[in-house]
Design an enzyme around this catalytic site. Structure first.
Site, short mmCIF file in Angstrom:
data_model
loop_
_atom_site.label_atom_id
_atom_site.label_comp_id
_atom_site.label_asym_id
_atom_site.label_seq_id
_atom_site.Cartn_x
_atom_site.Cartn_y
_atom_site.Cartn_z
N ASP A 52 0.84 -1.20 0.00
CA ASP A 52 0.00 0.00 0.00
C ASP A 52 0.88 1.25 0.00
O ASP A 52 0.39 2.38 -0.05
CB ASP A 52 -1.02 0.00 1.14
CG ASP A 52 -0.39 0.03 2.51
OD1 ASP A 52 0.85 -0.07 2.60
OD2 ASP A 52 -1.13 0.16 3.52
N SER A 53 2.21 1.05 0.01
CA SER A 53 3.13 2.17 -0.25
C SER A 53 2.82 2.78 -1.61
O SER A 53 3.20 3.92 -1.89
CB SER A 53 4.59 1.69 -0.19
OG SER A 53 4.77 0.53 -0.98
N ASP A 91 -1.18 -6.15 -0.53
CA ASP A 91 -1.25 -5.52 0.79
C ASP A 91 -2.69 -5.07 1.05
O ASP A 91 -3.27 -4.32 0.26
CB ASP A 91 -0.33 -4.29 0.76
CG ASP A 91 0.29 -3.99 2.09
OD1 ASP A 91 0.00 -4.71 3.05
OD2 ASP A 91 1.10 -3.04 2.14
N LYS A 121 -1.18 -9.47 2.63
CA LYS A 121 -0.43 -9.04 3.81
C LYS A 121 -1.32 -8.16 4.68
O LYS A 121 -2.05 -7.32 4.14
CB LYS A 121 0.83 -8.27 3.41
CG LYS A 121 1.62 -7.71 4.61
CD LYS A 121 2.98 -7.21 4.22
CE LYS A 121 3.02 -5.79 3.72
NZ LYS A 121 2.49 -4.76 4.65
N GLU A 123 -1.28 -5.70 8.32
CA GLU A 123 -0.45 -5.05 9.33
C GLU A 123 -1.01 -5.31 10.72
O GLU A 123 -2.22 -5.33 10.92
CB GLU A 123 -0.40 -3.54 9.08
CG GLU A 123 0.43 -3.15 7.89
CD GLU A 123 0.63 -1.63 7.79
OE1 GLU A 123 0.30 -0.89 8.74
OE2 GLU A 123 1.14 -1.20 6.74
N GLU A 190 9.38 -4.49 10.32
CA GLU A 190 9.79 -3.18 9.81
C GLU A 190 10.34 -2.31 10.94
O GLU A 190 9.70 -2.14 11.99
CB GLU A 190 8.59 -2.47 9.13
CG GLU A 190 8.98 -1.10 8.59
CD GLU A 190 8.01 -0.50 7.58
OE1 GLU A 190 7.05 -1.20 7.15
OE2 GLU A 190 8.22 0.67 7.21
O1 KIV Z 1 3.51 -1.10 1.64
C1 KIV Z 1 4.65 -1.55 1.57
O2 KIV Z 1 5.39 -1.34 0.61
C2 KIV Z 1 5.12 -2.36 2.70
C3 KIV Z 1 6.56 -2.74 2.75
C4 KIV Z 1 7.40 -1.58 3.08
C5 KIV Z 1 6.81 -3.89 3.65
O3 KIV Z 1 4.35 -2.69 3.55
#
Ligand code: KIV
Length: 294
Positions: A52-53, A91, A121, A123, A190
């Site tokens: 989600d970056s 994510d 993924k 969090e 992280e």
């Molecule tokens: O969103 C993302 O890119 C991440 C990574 C930095 C692990 O969660």
């Protein structure tokens, strides 16, 4: 990176635990579209994370929080088209799993069915553990993510390292164990102190993937735009740049603009021709036409 042997087909998820046992480091990188997915595949990475970056790196938001399911599904679908061999992990964006287990399963099913992701993924720990149980129960592989979890950065006091007191480090170890027991196949750590990440890595049978958490994690992940020098925002301490593509791209566009303005582009080699007699007929015909019209 020592490149992996040429194999065709998708990397089996179960290979990751074998890699940990063999102490073979796992390479993960983020990707958000077809070109980044296929370049990551061609470079031989093991896992592509559609993080989600993307909210910050490709969508221009100020944090990861605004990323929506529709945006993430679209980006994941494109990355999946490019990344054939690596496992593709999508994510779960903020708001897509926090409300209930049912909502988490509904969101994850979209990633698997509509976008073709291999895993998701999530969090956090605490309430996230119940989500992990529900997702794994629905047959969806889950990667956990603890330490600095950007979706809850405000609650963590900002973008800073986590687990720097013995109590916080013990809590991280407990969270890691709980997420492993809940069925996560891997865990992102992280911004965790290297010694704490090493202890967690040694304790778990599932592989840890570190970002800013030292070299003793079972694998590493970097954000595509950070490693390539494409993201022009603040560079965290843990980022190593392997290229400065933003500078190269801006320079190339500036040279293109200068060529257009001076008339140097397009040149003859970029231009199609027409046989002389066809051109003569076209010009006289079109002239006659405009005379008739007048
Ligand atoms: O969103 C993302 O890119 C991440 C990574 C930095 C692990 O969660």
């Amino acid at each position: 990176m020592t490149s992996r042997p040429e194999t065709s087909g998708k990397l089996p998820l179960t290979d990751l635990a074998d890699m940990k046992r063999r102490r073979e480091r796992i390479v993960m990188v983020t990707a958000y579209d077809y070109p980044s997915g296929s370049l990551a595949d061609a470079a031989g990475v093991d896992i592509v994370l559609v993080g989600d970056s993307a909210a910050m790196t490709v969508l221009g938001y100020e944090s990861t929080v605004p990323a929506s399911m529709d945006e993430m599904v679209m980006l994941t679908r494109a990355a999946v088209r490019g990344a054939k061999r690596p496992l593709v992990v999508a994510d779960m964006p903020f708001g897509s799993f926090q409300v209930s287990d049912e909502e988490a399963v509904r969101s994850a099913v979209r990633f698997v069915k509509e976008a073709g992701a291999d895993a998701v993924k999530v969090e956090g720990a605490g309430p996230t553990v119940s989500r992990v149980l529900a997702l794994v129960g629905a047959g969806i592989p889950v990667m956990g993510h603890i330490g600095l979890t950007p979706q809850s950065a405000t609650m963590l006091g900002g973008f800073r390292a986590q687990g720097r007191t013995s109590a916080r480090a013990r809590q991280l170890l407990e969270d890691a164990r709980t997420l492993e027991q809940a069925g996560c196949f891997s865990l992102v750590l992280e911004a965790v102190p290297a010694a704490v990440a090493a202890r967690i890595t040694e304790d778990l049978t599932i592989p840890t993937i570190g970002i800013g958490s030292g070299r003793d994690c079972d694998g590493q992940v970097l954000v595509y735009h950070d490693l390539l020098g494409l993201y022009q925002g603040k560079k965290p301490r843990f980022v190593k740049r392997y290229a400065e593509l933003a500078t190269e791209i801006r320079d190339a566009i500036e040279r293109y603009a200068a060529d257009v303005r001076s008339g140097a582009f397009p040149g003859d080699e970029h231009t199609y021709s027409i046989p002389d007699e066809e051109l003569a007929a076209f010009l006289s015909g079109s002239k006659a036409e405009s005379e008739t019209e007048a």
